[in-house]
Design a protein around this motif. Structure first.
Motif, PDB file in Angstrom:
ATOM      1  N   GLU A   7       0.827  -1.208   0.000  1.00  0.00           N
ATOM      2  CA  GLU A   7       0.000   0.000   0.000  1.00  0.00           C
ATOM      3  C   GLU A   7       0.860   1.256   0.000  1.00  0.00           C
ATOM      4  OE1 GLU A   7      -3.316   0.123  -0.358  1.00  0.00           O
ATOM      5  OE2 GLU A   7      -3.215  -2.052  -0.572  1.00  0.00           O
ATOM      6  N   HIS A   8       2.086   1.140   0.452  1.00  0.00           N
ATOM      7  CA  HIS A   8       3.007   2.276   0.522  1.00  0.00           C
ATOM      8  C   HIS A   8       4.096   2.100  -0.509  1.00  0.00           C
ATOM      9  CE1 HIS A   8       5.342   5.532   2.201  1.00  0.00           C
ATOM     10  NE2 HIS A   8       4.331   5.791   3.004  1.00  0.00           N
ATOM     11  N   GLN A   9       4.632   3.199  -1.038  1.00  0.00           N
ATOM     12  CA  GLN A   9       5.623   3.126  -2.106  1.00  0.00           C
ATOM     13  C   GLN A   9       7.055   3.425  -1.663  1.00  0.00           C
ATOM     14  OE1 GLN A   9       4.716   1.831  -5.033  1.00  0.00           O
ATOM     15  NE2 GLN A   9       2.794   1.596  -3.935  1.00  0.00           N
ATOM     16  N   LEU A  10       7.301   3.561  -0.361  1.00  0.00           N
ATOM     17  CA  LEU A  10       8.631   3.913   0.127  1.00  0.00           C
ATOM     18  C   LEU A  10       9.646   2.845  -0.288  1.00  0.00           C
ATOM     19  CD1 LEU A  10      10.142   6.063   1.809  1.00  0.00           C
ATOM     20  CD2 LEU A  10       9.778   4.598   3.798  1.00  0.00           C
ATOM     21  N   GLU A  11      10.637   3.271  -1.086  1.00  0.00           N
ATOM     22  CA  GLU A  11      11.663   2.355  -1.596  1.00  0.00           C
ATOM     23  C   GLU A  11      13.046   2.620  -1.014  1.00  0.00           C
ATOM     24  OE1 GLU A  11       9.988   1.590  -6.099  1.00  0.00           O
ATOM     25  OE2 GLU A  11      11.453   3.168  -5.780  1.00  0.00           O
ATOM     26  N   ASP A  12      13.271   3.833  -0.534  1.00  0.00           N
ATOM     27  CA  ASP A  12      14.612   4.222  -0.101  1.00  0.00           C
ATOM     28  C   ASP A  12      14.492   5.018   1.200  1.00  0.00           C
ATOM     29  OD1 ASP A  12      17.124   5.525   0.234  1.00  0.00           O
ATOM     30  OD2 ASP A  12      17.479   5.474  -1.916  1.00  0.00           O
ATOM     31  N   LEU A  13      15.013   4.454   2.280  1.00  0.00           N
ATOM     32  CA  LEU A  13      14.947   5.110   3.590  1.00  0.00           C
ATOM     33  C   LEU A  13      16.341   5.159   4.181  1.00  0.00           C
ATOM     34  CD1 LEU A  13      13.364   6.289   5.987  1.00  0.00           C
ATOM     35  CD2 LEU A  13      12.972   3.940   6.764  1.00  0.00           C
ATOM     36  N   ASP A  14      16.798   6.357   4.482  1.00  0.00           N
ATOM     37  CA  ASP A  14      18.126   6.549   5.072  1.00  0.00           C
ATOM     38  C   ASP A  14      17.967   7.139   6.465  1.00  0.00           C
ATOM     39  OD1 ASP A  14      20.735   7.168   5.801  1.00  0.00           O
ATOM     40  OD2 ASP A  14      21.259   7.977   3.829  1.00  0.00           O
ATOM     41  N   LEU A  15      18.259   6.315   7.474  1.00  0.00           N
ATOM     42  CA  LEU A  15      18.229   6.746   8.876  1.00  0.00           C
ATOM     43  C   LEU A  15      19.623   6.657   9.494  1.00  0.00           C
ATOM     44  CD1 LEU A  15      14.954   4.980  10.096  1.00  0.00           C
ATOM     45  CD2 LEU A  15      15.267   7.398   9.541  1.00  0.00           C
ATOM     46  N   SER A  16      20.650   6.674   8.668  1.00  0.00           N
ATOM     47  CA  SER A  16      22.015   6.547   9.181  1.00  0.00           C
ATOM     48  C   SER A  16      22.388   7.760  10.043  1.00  0.00           C
ATOM     49  CB  SER A  16      23.004   6.403   8.024  1.00  0.00           C
ATOM     50  OG  SER A  16      22.955   7.518   7.166  1.00  0.00           O
ATOM     51  N   TYR A  17      23.372   7.537  10.899  1.00  0.00           N
ATOM     52  CA  TYR A  17      23.902   8.594  11.776  1.00  0.00           C
ATOM     53  C   TYR A  17      22.818   9.231  12.644  1.00  0.00           C
ATOM     54  CZ  TYR A  17      28.218   8.376   9.066  1.00  0.00           C
ATOM     55  OH  TYR A  17      29.366   7.961   8.459  1.00  0.00           O
ATOM     56  N   ASN A  18      21.940   8.428  13.221  1.00  0.00           N
ATOM     57  CA  ASN A  18      20.909   8.934  14.123  1.00  0.00           C
ATOM     58  C   ASN A  18      21.033   8.354  15.525  1.00  0.00           C
ATOM     59  OD1 ASN A  18      18.690  10.814  13.188  1.00  0.00           O
ATOM     60  ND2 ASN A  18      18.875   9.477  11.416  1.00  0.00           N
ATOM     61  N   ASN A  19      22.077   7.566  15.763  1.00  0.00           N
ATOM     62  CA  ASN A  19      22.294   6.969  17.077  1.00  0.00           C
ATOM     63  C   ASN A  19      21.107   6.088  17.494  1.00  0.00           C
ATOM     64  OD1 ASN A  19      24.064   6.517  19.174  1.00  0.00           O
ATOM     65  ND2 ASN A  19      23.353   8.257  20.374  1.00  0.00           N
ATOM     66  N   LEU A  20      20.551   5.375  16.533  1.00  0.00           N
ATOM     67  CA  LEU A  20      19.358   4.555  16.781  1.00  0.00           C
ATOM     68  C   LEU A  20      19.580   3.443  17.789  1.00  0.00           C
ATOM     69  CD1 LEU A  20      17.968   4.130  13.153  1.00  0.00           C
ATOM     70  CD2 LEU A  20      17.412   5.894  14.831  1.00  0.00           C
ATOM     71  N   GLY A  21      20.794   2.933  17.867  1.00  0.00           N
ATOM     72  CA  GLY A  21      21.056   1.813  18.758  1.00  0.00           C
ATOM     73  C   GLY A  21      21.382   2.200  20.185  1.00  0.00           C
ATOM     74  N   ALA A  22      21.541   3.473  20.458  1.00  0.00           N
ATOM     75  CA  ALA A  22      21.932   3.911  21.797  1.00  0.00           C
ATOM     76  C   ALA A  22      20.846   3.586  22.810  1.00  0.00           C
ATOM     77  CB  ALA A  22      22.216   5.402  21.810  1.00  0.00           C
ATOM     78  N   GLY A  23      21.229   2.889  23.843  1.00  0.00           N
ATOM     79  CA  GLY A  23      20.312   2.619  24.940  1.00  0.00           C
ATOM     80  C   GLY A  23      19.284   1.541  24.673  1.00  0.00           C
ATOM     81  N   LEU A  24      19.439   0.783  23.596  1.00  0.00           N
ATOM     82  CA  LEU A  24      18.468  -0.276  23.339  1.00  0.00           C
ATOM     83  C   LEU A  24      18.584  -1.356  24.401  1.00  0.00           C
ATOM     84  CD1 LEU A  24      18.693  -0.778  19.476  1.00  0.00           C
ATOM     85  CD2 LEU A  24      16.885   0.327  20.757  1.00  0.00           C
TER      86      LEU A  24
END
Length: 161
Positions: A99-116
């Protein structure tokens, strides 16, 4: 109609991201590419942006790298896209249309893993993204992400069909 909106390396913070998210969610337009990389978008702004992106099905590319999203951003994307993933699984999983067309997502350099921790570090959010969008590129580099995410990606790739 505007196809690409490029706003990298500015001073966009939560309020700006919330405004952009509101525009994505409230209007039908041809915007397919949004670049808000290298700004100062915090977890609150990233959460709003995730909701806006999830509700704008024609967006094909989002670059939100180099922001201050932290782990809340990752979880927000999973939460925003969860209904789409659930609907697709009910329709037959890998054989069902996205239903969604998102093909390219860049979330690099956001410190996503900190504190998981064990509760949210299992990568369920990335599994949701892979199951709800026809992603061809998911950039998560330089986020301090560990084995849990690698396992979640592996599982989701097996479920794609």
């Amino acid at each position: 109609a505007l196809h690409t909106l490029s706003l990298p390396s500015n001073a966009i913070r939560a309020a700006g991201a919330i405004a952009l998210a509101g525009a994505l969610a409230s209007t039908q337009h041809g915007l397919a590419v949004l670049d808000v990389s290298n700004n100062a978008i915090d977890p609150q702004g990233m959460s709003a942006l995730a909701d806006g992106v999830a509700s704008h099905a024609s967006l094909r590319q989002l670059n939100a790298s180099f922001n201050a999203g932290a782990r809340q951003a990752a979880l927000a994307f999973g939460q925003a896209f969860a209904p789409l993933a659930q609907a697709r699984q009910l329709e037959g999983g890998g054989a069902a249309k996205f239903e969604h067309q998102l093909e390219d997502l860049d979330l690099s350099y956001n410190n996503l893993g900190a504190g998981l921790d064990a509760a949210d570090g299992d990568g369920g959010w990335v599994r949701v993204l892979l199951l709800s969008c026809p992603l061809r590129r998911l950039e998560l580099g330089y986020n301090m992400i560990g084995d849990g995410l690698a396992s979640a990606v592996s599982t989701a790739l097996g479920e794609e069909g």
